[in-house]
Scaffold this active site. Sequence first.
Site, PDB file in Angstrom:
ATOM      1  N   ASP A 410      14.020  23.238  29.764  1.00  0.00           N
ATOM      2  CA  ASP A 410      14.326  22.228  28.755  1.00  0.00           C
ATOM      3  C   ASP A 410      13.166  21.232  28.665  1.00  0.00           C
ATOM      4  OD1 ASP A 410      16.325  20.744  27.039  1.00  0.00           O
ATOM      5  OD2 ASP A 410      15.983  19.235  28.587  1.00  0.00           O
ATOM      6  N   GLU A 439      10.568  24.963  26.175  1.00  0.00           N
ATOM      7  CA  GLU A 439      10.348  24.189  24.954  1.00  0.00           C
ATOM      8  C   GLU A 439       9.035  23.426  25.086  1.00  0.00           C
ATOM      9  OE1 GLU A 439      14.637  22.916  23.238  1.00  0.00           O
ATOM     10  OE2 GLU A 439      14.072  21.926  25.099  1.00  0.00           O
TER      11      GLU A 439
END
Length: 715
Positions: A410, A439
């Site tokens: 994340d 990400e």
Amino acid sequence: MNSNERIFLAYLDEMDIITILLPLSYHQGLSSTFSITDESQRVRPLQIIKKQQIENHNKYICRLAEEISFGHPHWVIDEHGGRTDLQIGAVIRTPAFDNRFFYDGNDLGVKCSANQTQFKLWAPTATQVKLKLRNPNSSFSEILKMKREAKGVWSITVNADLELYQYTFLILVNQEWRESVDPYAVAVTANGELGVIVKLEKTRVEKVMLPPFENPVDAIIYETHIRDFTIHPNSGVKHKGLYLGASELNTKGKESEPTGLSYVKDLGITHIEFLPFNDFAGVDELEPHKDYNWGYNPIHFNVPEGSYSTNPSNPYARIIELKQLIDAIHEQGIRVIMDVVYNHVYIRETSSFEKVVPGYYFRHNELGFPSNGTGVGNDIASERKMVRKFIVDSIRFWMEEYHIDGFRFDLMGILDVETMKEVRKTCDSIQEGTLIIGEGWNLNTPLPIDKKAIIRNQSKLPDIGQFNDKFRDTVKGSTFNLYDKGYVLGNEHYYEGAIDVITGSIGFNQEDGGLLTEPYQSVNYAECHDNHTIWDKLTSCLPDSDHALHMKYHRLATGLVLLSQGIPFLHSGQEFFRTKRGDGNSYKSPDHINQLDWDRKHLFKDNVDYIKGLIKIRKELPCFRMKSADEIRANTLILPMPAPLIGISFQIQSNEINQVLLLINPLRKKQSIEIPDGTWTVIANDKIAEIYSKQKVQGTEMVLEPVCLTILAKK
């Protein structure tokens, strides 16, 4: 000594630099000399090297003749005889501090055996550390002093088997006591209030042998949330919303249609990616149905979340049940990806990191305030050696103890390149083929751009997949503009971009290269847990269109995810037009918004079968999962067609097939096109996706149906 008792302030900001703040109300903020002393009463002078007035203080920068020793208190004395304690300041964020106190041991946390229990805590700025122990059957705690060792590690060995005892640490830093759960805790009480001593060897099982996995592009990822997966009333699952529920097999929904894990197996998925299942805030584990949360509020990084357990008050239950879930998935030949959130904590001030070594684990801006690139009030300082060690140790723990097969990072862009390279190296040392994706957004955190683990620096992270937001926004339209229409909705402005992302975002038609170097770096998706689902975007963009058209656009978008070069990523329920009723940020919305609606799976069975067919086609035809940019360029040809139609020809080496055409019509009208001459088998069109199809077309002309993709193959 608390802040109210300090007549002036002194901070250790570098190994040999002390900053002193004298209030103007105290001797006009003036002192011509300063000295430092400790418990030995030895007094050493400080050299004043700079003085300036800031607000209501005079600020003095002073140099120490020799570095101080950590682990016990010091006091600074001014010329008037006033004294204050020396507080730990910005020194903790210096390379010199990092180098001096880096500890490379693998024994932080608790080790419990039949005759003794050992505790170790890294707390280099503490002047005292105590262990607070409590028998689970008692309300009284025992306090034991710990001993400082090398590298700022504090330890104590208790000659007893303390299994199931509850524990915390009491840490004295800057004359203030803080109580903290062990950052390395592997078990906790309900809602993570206390650490618990367990023997993990009691819970261990042999890892199931999995089918071979050669390259990341062979993966088909299915993202889901443990609670969403089975909480629906018609999921057919007994333990709804729990680890055990997600592990149940042969569950049935409406009309005895498969649901849950058996359905995912039948769909053809290779990797299930679960939203965070380490211990997180936002759901009361003792009353889990009162609240909902995705899980991006990390509390204890090495402890399973208790709200998914049948008994959150039993420290072993969540451990055993999570392992049973992972084992059940492995038995189906499917791998498990863990969504990890090492970029921030839930609340910095109350986190174990901040209580144990205040200020060290988090980035601060040029003004000295915590940075906020994550948008939640804190950024983990992964570039610091003991923070990096914690992340790598945690990854190793989940792989070795829980048999995790991959990680989704994340907000990976908050982390630094070296940390991610170390993660990659560690994973490779444990298990070949571990999938790492993240990400790689460029977020506003005080880390030099060249050190950020962002998509711009993909060449420094060649074996880590990047969530390809260019693919997402090109295919369906901007995620951040609900009404922006992407390529599949016929927007010709996205035509060139569509060719680029379908061919792996490697810059197929560009001399200066593409977004990525290799296709296995591209995680291709049109929908995930974040933002609006494709269905909700379509019904907003095209409110006057009927659902039949919405379904055609949706099918085309999902089809491109599955047939483009790179790693395909599906949001659970995407194959049956998942809706969140227009909620674009459902991180704490109720179950009726977030649940996987198994009734829709029955309602839209034709689309499920179609997507299942495309998955099989991808697996059977290597031209849809080429392993390198060179292979793509050597075997791919863009056919001449009027925009926004796209035609791509693939050469493949196969006994049965040597050429495949992927033809795309995003327009609402039929389109006549020319194709290479021959007899072609239609293995996908607007109605079927069948690798063993017997439907044929001949000649050089054909008609593409509106809003659909077509796949032709010939020997």
